[in-house]
Write an enzyme that holds these catalytic residues in place. Sequence first.
Site, short mmCIF file in Angstrom:
data_model
loop_
_atom_site.label_atom_id
_atom_site.label_comp_id
_atom_site.label_asym_id
_atom_site.label_seq_id
_atom_site.Cartn_x
_atom_site.Cartn_y
_atom_site.Cartn_z
N GLU A 398 37.75 48.53 42.07
CA GLU A 398 38.46 49.56 42.83
C GLU A 398 37.58 50.57 43.54
OE1 GLU A 398 41.74 50.89 40.23
OE2 GLU A 398 42.81 49.46 41.45
N GLU A 478 44.18 41.61 37.44
CA GLU A 478 44.86 42.44 36.44
C GLU A 478 46.36 42.23 36.62
OE1 GLU A 478 43.66 46.58 36.51
OE2 GLU A 478 41.57 46.02 36.87
C1 GAL Z 1 43.80 49.12 37.64
C2 GAL Z 1 42.40 49.51 37.31
C3 GAL Z 1 42.20 49.63 35.83
C4 GAL Z 1 43.31 50.44 35.23
C5 GAL Z 1 44.61 49.80 35.53
C6 GAL Z 1 45.78 50.56 35.00
O1 GAL Z 1 44.09 49.43 38.94
O2 GAL Z 1 41.48 48.58 37.80
O3 GAL Z 1 40.97 50.21 35.58
O4 GAL Z 1 43.28 51.72 35.75
O5 GAL Z 1 44.77 49.76 36.91
O6 GAL Z 1 45.68 50.87 33.66
#
Ligand code: GAL
Length: 976
Positions: A398, A478
């Site tokens: 990010e 993710e």
């Molecule tokens: C993503 C990020 C993670 C964490 C997650 C939400 O966007 O890469 O580090 O923040 O969201 O918990």
Amino acid sequence: MRYFEDLSPSTGGREPRAWLRSSRPRIDLNGSWSFKLWDGAPDGIPTVDESWGALTVPGHWVLQGHERPRYTNTAFPFPIDPPYTPDANPTGDHVRTFDVPEYWPVDGAVLRFEGVDSCFKVWVNGIEVGTAKGSRLPSEFVVGEHLRPGRNLLAVRVHQWSSGSYLEDQDMWWLPGIFRDVTLLARPLIDDVFVHASYDHLTGAGTLRVETVPDAVVRVPELGIVAAPGESVAIDAVEPWSAEEPRLYDATVDVPGETVELRIGFRTVAMVDGLFTANGRPLFFRGVNRHEHDERRGRAMTVEAMRQDLVLMKQHNVNAVRTAHYPPHPAFLDLCDELGLWVIDECDIETHGFIYTDWRGNPADDPDWAPMMLDRMRRMVERDKNHPSVVIWSLANESHRGRNFGTLAAWTRERDPDRAVFYERDRTYEFSDFYSLMYPPLEDLEAIGTRTEDVPDETADRPDLEARRRALPFILAEYAHAMGNGPGGLADYQRILEHYPRLQGGFVWEWIDHGLLLPGATDHVYGGDFGERLHGANFCIDGLLFPDRTPSPGLLEYKKVLEPIRITGPDPLTVHNHRTFTGVDDLTLVWSITTDGTEVASGHLEAPDISPGRSADLPTPAAPFSTDEQLLTVRAVLAKDTAWAAAGHEVAWAQFPVEPPAAPAAAEAAEAASVLEGSPTAVLLEDGEVLRLGGGEFDRATGQLTRLFGHQVDGLVLDLWRAPTDNDNGQGGRNGVTQEWRAAGLDRLLHRVESVEVQDDGLLVRARVAPEGLGLAVRTTYRWRAYDDQLQLTVDVQPEGEWAGTAVTPRCGSWPRVGVRMTLPRTLENVQWYGGGPGESYADSRETARVGRYECTVDELQTPYVVPQENGARTDVRWAELTDADGNGLRVTGAPLFQLTARRWTTEDLETARHRSDLTPRDHIYVNLDLAQNGLGSASCGPPTRDSLQVAPYTYTLGFHAVKPRSAGPEDHQIP
Ligand code: GAL
């Protein structure tokens, strides 16, 4: 400019190199150091006086009583003023002495730090030797000339904030300090080693080439290899390394005076026809994102905790880990090699906080920052390049788009052409070998699978980049935000991920809750617990493990949906091998048949070895005749001990109704029908203010149930509310349902009994259930009838009024739950049920719930989420009993099924509690008997929940019975 604010990566350090197990002497400098914390950066050399205390290294001073840890999600806890830091820059001076033995080879000795957060300066015997930044990366300084035999003095000044902090805005606690090992190494004679060990899946041959210092000798005794540096050795037949079979060969690199020990895994990763392959086969990641976290030690991980993480991953069918969002402790990757995990190794770069300047000044796109970023990439790649488990280098997390990623990717591909490069956040994917997203809804994922996804804005006018992007394989970086109770919907994601070849798997966010247990505390803390104004609250409590590494229900669900072996049936009973490389001869199939939850038959099945991607039919075990519900459960368990689980460990399972196949459904329907249509056998008696029906006593005026088979009960009413989960709340008001529920007043329903009708066959209570302040309502009838030993309740629910919304009232499309709540005496604390279990389950997280007979206490029904919220529901319950220590109590039956929740506190207690210790047991047990609950979803960071419980008419029936001590003889039941 001050060194901690300039843009130089480090000064005085050695070139980055591999982490090596060397025979050279070393002195461990972990342990107790003298420590002093300053508000800002002091001048001069750290000098210990009586005002200093002690600190354990590795460790974070904020977890050892100095200052406090701080959690923010995306925001920098200092002004966005790169590369500067505020004057209030906590600075920890660390000093220790150590003894260098007389014979010890000081010449050229190297001082190595595995990780210091975030910038530090080092003095040896009062002489400054260098500075470094890059918290989760190693630094080495040549210090030999400053050492002397006997006592030496080492001083390290650590600044919490530095220019480097602008590259370290990961969503986690800010934890300064020397948090990884410190070691003094005798001069390395073998400076570096780069192992290239490939595998040709067509011939089974391996190739080995080890780059290292001239004159070294490379040996792999098991393969009879003795080779020179750089020499390419062909091996006719090797066993390849994969996460499924992590075959390692011990090797050594020798020069006179030093031996380096290696563990070599032969494997080849490559992009073939648009797919990422290892040893010739497309990989499929069943992954997790893992931060380093220990509830007491922060990121100062022990090797035991690292191993525990990996053993738990293996035990839960996880085969891949993304080291979110920085390179882990080097020992972790050794363990990944040994136990078998595919690794995306991610660089220590995240500039997320620049989102608040609309990315103005983002270091990733500023060439002045390129050296510091490239330094980080180099230090990761050089350190970790010998691990067969590492198959992908991730440039960052990010950090938006930026030219510097081009520099990082180009260097990485040049240095290590044998691995792939990944970066998710640049929507052109120009520098990435993968297309990737976070938290997409299922429809988007499906479109990606069919290559019909929308063109990203960023490539809309770049046909060359768009064509490249569209040809890339996809990794779900993710998804399934595991915050609080959840995630729901894992099975839906898995189905799509497995269906389309382009989708090469995903990584759940995230592995472990970041709750911290401070010295002497009983509750885990999270953002805001210290009164900070700017914080990320409990957004870091979003793991599949609780902070103490206990698996959460979310991990158990993930294990089930990830199963690499699938069992379908019952006729034919088929075993499918979804592994990539290995057969199933490491597994044994065991089965059992239960009648109403009691095992009546069991055995083993002989499975042929099934190649990856193939399946085989097996004979369906025959069940003895019964008219009761019969279930066949088939389990695939490990036949032998492995490095990560003992023989008997369950890898996969399935449960099917049997004999005849439609029997359970039919039997349930028949049972339900008989209950509903039979004639009541007891009549209602009026006795002053009390009505009696079967085992129930009711208040004449209100129709309220007051006693049930002698047990005092209270408040049996319709309940539509639950203590909202983090996922119900959504993210910043987006995608959640809680706001809508509250706007419709579901958290403040009041009851008005409209009529209490004494009828020939029972009691009919009509009520209007409606929220304060609003005109909408739920017409509810409670129909009570008694049959033999059963008191039966049918609840009918009819929404009425403006649920669809008005000009002033928003629409409310779903309900948290539909059911009744009531209180029971606190003594009825022993629970038994026949239904889904053993743990909690919800509409979209129930794959792991297996129908059986279970028992536990009311306390054990609770799932200990760090932030209290709805939890502990058991679904598909056929019957449940709540009894006291003597065995007296109540039995509830469904017609055919219901959901059970029981706790020692109210929903409202659960809703207002912020930490577990806020929940104090009350004097009653609060029971919910539901027809259904809303799904969980993962909207705390992700799309809206799909499995919603619609606002609609519902009717359901429950039966209540008395339970007497089981030890009592049959005649005892006659005693009134
Ligand atoms: C993503 C990020 C993670 C964490 C997650 C939400 O966007 O890469 O580090 O923040 O969201 O918990």
